[in-house]
Design a protein around this motif. Sequence first.
Motif, mmCIF file in Angstrom:
data_model
loop_
_atom_site.group_PDB
_atom_site.id
_atom_site.type_symbol
_atom_site.label_atom_id
_atom_site.label_comp_id
_atom_site.label_asym_id
_atom_site.label_seq_id
_atom_site.Cartn_x
_atom_site.Cartn_y
_atom_site.Cartn_z
ATOM 1 N N VAL A 37 0.874 -1.179 0.000
ATOM 2 C CA VAL A 37 0.000 0.000 0.000
ATOM 3 C C VAL A 37 0.905 1.221 0.000
ATOM 4 N N TRP A 47 -3.991 1.321 -2.379
ATOM 5 C CA TRP A 47 -3.540 -0.058 -2.527
ATOM 6 C C TRP A 47 -2.796 -0.210 -3.843
ATOM 7 N N TYR A 59 -2.451 -9.724 -7.493
ATOM 8 C CA TYR A 59 -3.461 -8.703 -7.758
ATOM 9 C C TYR A 59 -2.761 -7.355 -7.886
ATOM 10 N N TYR A 60 -3.229 -6.517 -8.812
ATOM 11 C CA TYR A 60 -2.606 -5.231 -9.061
ATOM 12 C C TYR A 60 -3.639 -4.132 -9.223
ATOM 13 N N ALA A 61 -3.305 -2.955 -8.734
ATOM 14 C CA ALA A 61 -4.093 -1.770 -9.042
ATOM 15 C C ALA A 61 -3.888 -1.418 -10.511
ATOM 16 N N GLY A 104 -4.925 -13.455 0.740
ATOM 17 C CA GLY A 104 -4.435 -12.092 0.538
ATOM 18 C C GLY A 104 -5.543 -11.079 0.372
ATOM 19 N N ILE A 105 -6.765 -11.550 0.147
ATOM 20 C CA ILE A 105 -7.877 -10.623 -0.043
ATOM 21 C C ILE A 105 -8.695 -10.511 1.250
ATOM 22 N N GLU A 106 -7.977 -10.157 2.291
ATOM 23 C CA GLU A 106 -8.604 -9.946 3.598
ATOM 24 C C GLU A 106 -8.132 -8.612 4.163
ATOM 25 N N ALA A 107 -8.415 -8.376 5.433
ATOM 26 C CA ALA A 107 -7.919 -7.171 6.093
ATOM 27 C C ALA A 107 -6.406 -7.228 6.226
ATOM 28 N N PHE A 108 -5.806 -6.057 6.361
ATOM 29 C CA PHE A 108 -4.353 -5.944 6.507
ATOM 30 C C PHE A 108 -4.052 -5.745 7.990
ATOM 31 N N HIS A 109 -3.665 -6.847 8.637
ATOM 32 C CA HIS A 109 -3.585 -6.831 10.095
ATOM 33 C C HIS A 109 -2.329 -6.189 10.645
ATOM 34 N N TRP A 111 1.255 -3.904 9.661
ATOM 35 C CA TRP A 111 1.908 -3.044 8.676
ATOM 36 C C TRP A 111 3.366 -2.793 9.078
#
Lengths: 121, 109
Positions: A37, A47, A59-61, A104-109, A111
């Motif tokens: 991010v 992201w 996955y990419y922006a 990987g498609i969950e919350a970002f716990h 950092w």
Amino acid sequence: EVQLLESGGGLVQPGGSLRLSCAASGFTFSTYGMTWVRQAPGKGLEWVSGLSGSGGSTYYADSVKGRFTISRDNSKNTLYLQMNSLRAEDTAVYYCAKASGNSGIEAFHIWGQGTMVTVSS
Amino acid sequence: SYVLTQPPSVSVAPGQTARITCGGNNIGDKSVHWYQQKPGQAPVLVVYDDSDRPSGIPERFSGSNSGNTATLTISRVEAGDEADFYCQVWDSSSDHHAVFGGGTQLTVL
């Protein structure tokens, strides 16, 4: 204790390349998705890219697709972001983050503290 | 692409309740996550999957999600809660993309 430590940031000219690394410790790295991010100076969170625990799903922006490549080396507990064809608008602090699950498609716990990338001539 | 809309700022007096909204089309069908970011620091997850709290996050932080609006509620606000707050979802309509709201600056008066 779970820790993420980014490195590899710096000053690069437009059109140049840079590879960011994120060294992970304190958890079973291969069983968690990871993500990048970024945050431009004075702006909100954006992201960039993510991948699954195995690295098999990425996955990419849209803003970085085709220029950036995310990868991981589970034997080294390290996440990477290869950034090519850099533009001024890529200037930002780049954070790596641990997802709460394998996909990987969950919350970002968790950092990291971030690494600064400046694209300027 | 999916858009999340947050108010730029919310102000509240100490001890009162702050409510920060996050609007999105049928956001109630998605899992919403909330992050707190203090100046010069990395973001911290404070609520995930609409209403769950990570370990170490005070019970004063709670979340709800229904219809087109998700809400982060901070009860008994303290001066130390002052920060930027971001909501986030995953948009899997075509490919998987994480989406952040624009952020809300919480000011404790």
